[in-house]
Design an enzyme around this catalytic site. Structure first.
Site, PDB file in Angstrom:
ATOM      1  N   GLY A  48     -13.174 -31.932 107.497  1.00 28.81           N
ATOM      2  CA  GLY A  48     -13.733 -33.230 107.840  1.00 28.81           C
ATOM      3  C   GLY A  48     -13.905 -33.350 109.337  1.00 28.81           C
TER       4      GLY A  48
ATOM      5  CB  CYS B  97      -9.480 -35.954 103.783  1.00 29.50           C
ATOM      6  SG  CYS B  97     -10.446 -37.434 103.776  1.00 29.50           S
TER       7      CYS B  97
ATOM      8  CG  ASN C 129      -7.622 -33.879 100.723  1.00 27.94           C
ATOM      9  OD1 ASN C 129      -8.806 -34.197 100.732  1.00 27.94           O
ATOM     10  ND2 ASN C 129      -7.223 -32.678 100.395  1.00 27.94           N
ATOM     11  N   GLY C 130      -8.569 -36.731  99.004  1.00 30.75           N
ATOM     12  CA  GLY C 130      -8.971 -36.870  97.606  1.00 30.75           C
ATOM     13  C   GLY C 130      -9.722 -38.162  97.406  1.00 30.75           C
TER      14      GLY C 130
ATOM     15  CE1 TYR D  19     -19.846 -24.398 101.687  1.00 29.50           C
ATOM     16  CE2 TYR D  19     -18.910 -26.504 101.022  1.00 29.50           C
ATOM     17  CZ  TYR D  19     -19.740 -25.767 101.839  1.00 29.50           C
ATOM     18  OH  TYR D  19     -20.452 -26.386 102.803  1.00 29.50           O
TER      19      TYR D  19
END
Ligand code: SF4
Length: 468
Positions: A38, A12, A112-113, A252
């Site tokens: 996302g 996210c 997010n997570g 990445y």
């Protein structure tokens, strides 16, 4: 590499604005720049100071927020979210921000997570009478907030956050406040900026650049920021916080133009490539990077090795959204559609192919064979991170342990499987040193490489990730 064909997926991105008449529009642009984090669903909740309104759906930012939709959502503060679904699965109900109404007001949550004790807390909460509307771990926080015995929202939130374990960057919007919280290990990036008198928060700093906001600072591990008409205040809700930012953000996930903890992502990747050239010197004619995220490392490798960098692989940017590819065969077809080897560059040459990681190995195998089919005489694969041997519990979909090729295979076995002439991974110390230029590996989560995770992992979470 391309997330959808590689087997590594970010879960996210979050974006929030406080105190700007164009908050919805700004959030649209912010989310657009975070789209790489996302692509399955997106939403914006806007507050006009009186009511919260939500628009969300499954699809890309540009698909959900058409000009007509944007006309209808106006307000002075907003939170937005882009989602890649893993924990809890996909579906409209799990698209965030989640919006909750109660007699004392409304509350929107963007996360997010990934929480590692979500199931444990859910069982407890359901035992106490909670009924969950979604299968997302994010909803747990809303229930904990509402069940807290404190009278002030700030104390309710702090109390609820103290029960969570795992990775979380939360934006919480009410009619008259924006709260921003980061987990005690700071596993996910989260930064604060200003735009005139308005405040802006985002998962990555590239979202500030796109709207002309000025970076102020990164959110600290265990910090709760409260932004309202009186300004901004900061409190620690966790005092034993130790920074363990996800190393994969540098390798990445994040965009090369983002800065995380003051370090530019492109520069970190380039330094990883330079370090690789020292750790893995190879006699070759050209260096090429797997687009897009490995190009920075390939440039670094070429610079130190003295071997020219060439565009030996190109990505077709206009292939449709083929990211849901559940079978290996389809994944391999996806690689074929999206990447091509440039015969004029690689034919008759010894090629160093730089990639950022190997997950299942299928993508690397296909790219090696693309280069050989295009006439490369040798293909030496160098990877700008250590082997991924363990799953991630913190919001990166790295596949199950069984699917990770490095979990039970040696470097030589992997080399044979992907058909490369040689294969080298960057050392863990080399990777961290390339990012921060210091000795040691403190300050990072390296769980998927080393198996040492910064938090306790709950048994039901372990079971899920080892068997999924
Ligand atoms: S386990 Fe790996 S992917 Fe997950 S947070 Fe840690 S470094 Fe990042």
């Amino acid at each position: 590499m391309l997330a959808e064909i590689k087997g590594l997926n970010e879960e996210c991105g979050v974006f929030g604005v406080w105190g700007h008449p164009d908050s919805a529009q700004l959030t649209y642009y912010g989310l657009h720049s975070l789209q790489h984090r996302g692509q399955e669903g997106t939403g914006i909740v806007v507050s006009d100071g009186d009511k919260l309104r939500v628009v969300k759906g499954e699809g890309l930012v540009s698909e959900i927020f058409t000009a007509d939709v944007m006309e209808k959502i106006k307000g002075t503060s907003a939170v937005g979210h882009v989602r890649y679904a893993t924990a809890g699965g996909g579906g409209y109900e799990n698209v965030q921000p989640l919006l909750f109404h109660s007699q004392t007001g409304s509350l929107a949550l963007a996360h997010n997570g990934n929480l590692v004790n979500a199931n444990f807390l859910k069982h407890q909460l359901e035992g106490q009478g909670s009924i969950f509307q979604t299968s997302s771990d994010t909803e747990v926080l809303a229930h904990l907030i509402r069940r807290s015995g404190f009278s002030e929202l700030k104390d309710q939130v702090k109390n609820a956050l103290s029960m969570l374990k795992g990775a979380y960057a939360y934006l919480i919007l009410t009619e008259n406040e924006l709260m921003v919280a980061l987990d005690p290990h700071g596993l996910r990036p989260l930064s604060l900026a200003c735009l005139g008198d308005a405040y802006v928060v985002a998962s990555e700093t590239c979202a500030f650049d796109v709207i002309g906001a000025e970076f102020i600072r990164d959110i600290r591990p265990g910090e709760l920021l409260i932004i309202n008409k009186d300004g901004i205040t900061s409190e620690q809700f966790a005092f034993n916080s130790t920074k363990s930012i996800c190393a994969m953000e540098y390798i990445y996930f994040s965009r090369p133009d983002s800065n995380i903890q003051g370090i530019n992502v492109h520069t970190a990747r380039k330094n990883m490539g330079k370090r690789l050239a020292v750790e893995a010197p190879i006699e070759a004619d050209v260096v090429t990077g797997v687009p897009d995220s490995s190009i920075s490392a390939a440039i670094g490798y070429a610079e130190v090795s003295g071997i020219p960098y060439e565009m030996g692989l190109i990505k077709n940017k206009y292939v449709g959204r083929t990211f849901i590819q559940p079978t290996q065969t389809l994944r391999e077809q996806g690689v074929k559609m999206k990447l091509s080897a440039v015969r004029g560059v690689v034919e008759g040459k010894r090629v160093v192919m730089v990639d950022d990681s190997i997950v299942r190995g299928t993508t690397s195998k296909r790219i090696v064979s693309l280069l050989k089919e295009a006439g490369a005489t040798e293909v030496h694969v160098v990877i700008s991170s250590p082997p991924i041997k363990n799953p991630c519990f913190y919001g990166i979909d790295t596949s199950s342990k069984e699917e990770l090729i490095a979990s039970d295979k040696s470097v030589e076995e992997i080399r044979q499987l992907i058909g490369a002439d040689s294969l080298t991974f960057l050392s863990t110390e080399g990777m961290v040193g390339a990012i921060v230029k210091t000795e040691g590996t403190n300050g990072f989560c390296l769980g998927c490489f080393t198996g040492n995770y910064p938090t306790e992992i709950y048994p039901d979470t372990l079971q899920y990730y080892y068997q999924k």
